[in-house]
Enzyme design. Structure first.
Site, PDB file in Angstrom:
ATOM      1  CB  THR A  25      -0.968   0.005   1.196  1.00  0.00           C
ATOM      2  OG1 THR A  25      -0.290  -0.489   2.341  1.00  0.00           O
ATOM      3  CG2 THR A  25      -2.167  -0.874   0.919  1.00  0.00           C
ATOM      4  CB  THR A  26       4.312   2.219   0.875  1.00  0.00           C
ATOM      5  OG1 THR A  26       4.088   1.885   2.245  1.00  0.00           O
ATOM      6  CG2 THR A  26       5.153   3.477   0.840  1.00  0.00           C
ATOM      7  CE1 TYR A  89     -17.148   2.847   5.931  1.00  0.00           C
ATOM      8  CE2 TYR A  89     -18.431   0.996   5.112  1.00  0.00           C
ATOM      9  CZ  TYR A  89     -18.364   2.268   5.645  1.00  0.00           C
ATOM     10  OH  TYR A  89     -19.523   2.953   5.911  1.00  0.00           O
ATOM     11  CE1 TYR A 115       0.470  -3.967   7.134  1.00  0.00           C
ATOM     12  CE2 TYR A 115      -0.167  -3.444   4.879  1.00  0.00           C
ATOM     13  CZ  TYR A 115       0.344  -3.055   6.092  1.00  0.00           C
ATOM     14  OH  TYR A 115       0.745  -1.760   6.282  1.00  0.00           O
ATOM     15  NE  ARG A 120      -3.106   3.683   5.727  1.00  0.00           N
ATOM     16  CZ  ARG A 120      -2.373   4.620   5.098  1.00  0.00           C
ATOM     17  NH1 ARG A 120      -1.118   4.809   5.454  1.00  0.00           N
ATOM     18  NH2 ARG A 120      -2.878   5.344   4.151  1.00  0.00           N
ATOM     19  CE  LYS A 143       3.888  -3.851   6.234  1.00  0.00           C
ATOM     20  NZ  LYS A 143       3.698  -3.023   5.009  1.00  0.00           N
ATOM     21  CB  ILE A 185       7.162  -5.527   5.063  1.00  0.00           C
ATOM     22  CG1 ILE A 185       7.384  -7.037   4.927  1.00  0.00           C
ATOM     23  CG2 ILE A 185       6.656  -4.945   3.752  1.00  0.00           C
ATOM     24  CD1 ILE A 185       6.143  -7.831   4.553  1.00  0.00           C
TER      25      ILE A 185
END
Length: 279
Positions: A25-26, A89, A115, A120, A143, A185
Site C-alpha cells: 500500500t505504500t 471498512y 497483513y 488503516r 506483516k 516490510i
C-alpha cells in the site's frame, strides 16, 4: 513514472534489501487499476532479475475480488508470494477474517503473507485467529502493524516456529525481532535501504549495540514518514532526494508546507540530501 520505478528497484537491490513488495500500500495500490498493478509487478520482476524474491500485493474488502486479485498476481511469472491485508471498512468479525483469508489461501498455490494494520483498515487480526490461519498449508507469515506490543508478543504464542512474523512498523523492528520476528516490510527502506538492511541484519545476528545505534540515528525519519498519511511523506522525501517526481493520486494530496519544511530539515541533518536540493 516507470523510469523512476525501475531506478528505485535497482537502487533497493544494490543497497542490500532481501525482498521486494511491489503494490504494497505504500505504492498507492488502492488507486491503481488492475492493468497498472500488473505493470508495476512485472516491471519490478524484470529489474530485479531473480536477485531477490518478489511478494506481490493483492488486497480487497470484497472477498471475491480479493480472490480474483490474488489469482491474477499469482499468475504473473516471477511472483514468489502474495501480501494481502485485512479487509477495510467492513469491520468483519474474527470468523469473517478467517474465512476471508482461507478463501484466498485455497484459491492460489503461492505462499501468503497476511497483513494486519487495524489503524488503516478498522479490522484487527487477533492472535488466536492468526493461529487458526497458520494451520493452512500456504499461510507463510504475517506483516504485523497493530503497534500493540502485547498483541505482537501473543502472536508468537499462537503460531508455529516456522511461521514468519515481520514488523510492519520501522520503529518497532527491533522489539519485533527480539520477540522472534524475522525482519521488516519497510517504508524507510525507500529512503535508506542500506541502513535498514544493516539494522535488521544486526538485530537478527544478535548485534544489538549496532542495531540500536542505527535505530536511534534514523528513528526520527521513521516517525517523519507518518507526519501525514503514508505514503505522502515518503514520496515527498524521494522527490526532494531527486529519485521520483512528486505526483499523487487523489484522494492523496501534497504535504502541507510546514510539514515539508520539517522533512527537508531532517533529510539535511541525516545527510540524505545536499543543501542545494532544498534551497
Amino acid at each position: 513514472d516507470e523510469p523512476a520505478l525501475r531506478a528505485l528497484v535497482e537502487w533497493q537491490v544494490e543497497h542490500g534489501i532481501d525482498c521486494l513488495v511491489p503494490c504494497g500500500t505504500t505504492g498507492e495500490t488502492p488507486t491503481l487499476s488492475g492493468d497498472e498493478v500488473g505493470r508495476v509487478i512485472e516491471t519490478t520482476i524484470a529489474v530485479a532479475a531473480g536477485r531477490v524474491p518478489i511478494v506481490g500485493g493483492a488486497t480487497s474488502n470484497n472477498t471475491r475480488d480479493a480472490v480474483e486479485k490474488a489469482k491474477a498476481v499469482a499468475a504473473i511469472p516471477g511472483v514468489d508470494a502474495i501480501l494481502t491485508a485485512t479487509p477495510y471498512y467492513n469491520k468483519p468479525t474474527q470468523e469473517g477474517l478467517y474465512q476471508h483469508f482461507k478463501a484466498i489461501a485455497e484459491a492460489v498455490d503461492k505462499p501468503l503473507i497476511l497483513y494486519n494494520v487495524p489503524g488503516r483498515t478498522g479490522a484487527n487480526l487477533e492472535p488466536a485467529t492468526l493461529g487458526r490461519l497458520a494451520g493452512l498449508r500456504n499461510v507463510l507469515g504475517l506483516k504485523e502493524a497493530s503497534g500493540n506490543m502485547t498483541q505482537i508478543a501473543d502472536v508468537f504464542q499462537h503460531v508455529p516456529e516456522s511461521f514468519q512474523v515481520f514488523s510492519g512498523d520501522d520503529a518497532l523492528t527491533l522489539p519485533v525481532i527480539a520477540l522472534g520476528g524475522v525482519g521488516i516490510i519497510s517504508v524507510a527502506s525507500y529512503e535508506i535501504p542500506r541502513k535498514m538492511a544493516e539494522m535488521t541484519r544486526a538485530a537478527m545476528a544478535g548485534e544489538w549495540v549496532l542495531a540500536r545505534k542505527l535505530h536511534r540515528r534514523y528513528f526520527a525519519l521513521m516517525q517523519a514518514n507518518f507526519i501525514e498519511s503514508n505514503p505522502i511523506p515518503v514520496k515527498a522525501a524521494l522527490a526532494i532526494m531527486g529519485r521520483i517526481k512528486e505526483n499523487y493520486r487523489l484522494p492523496l494530496a501534497p504535504m502541507k508546507k510546514e510539514n515539508r519544511a520539517k522533512l527537508e530539515k531532517l533529510l539535511l541533518e541525516l545527510e540524505l540530501v545536499q543543501p542545494a536540493a532544498v534551497a
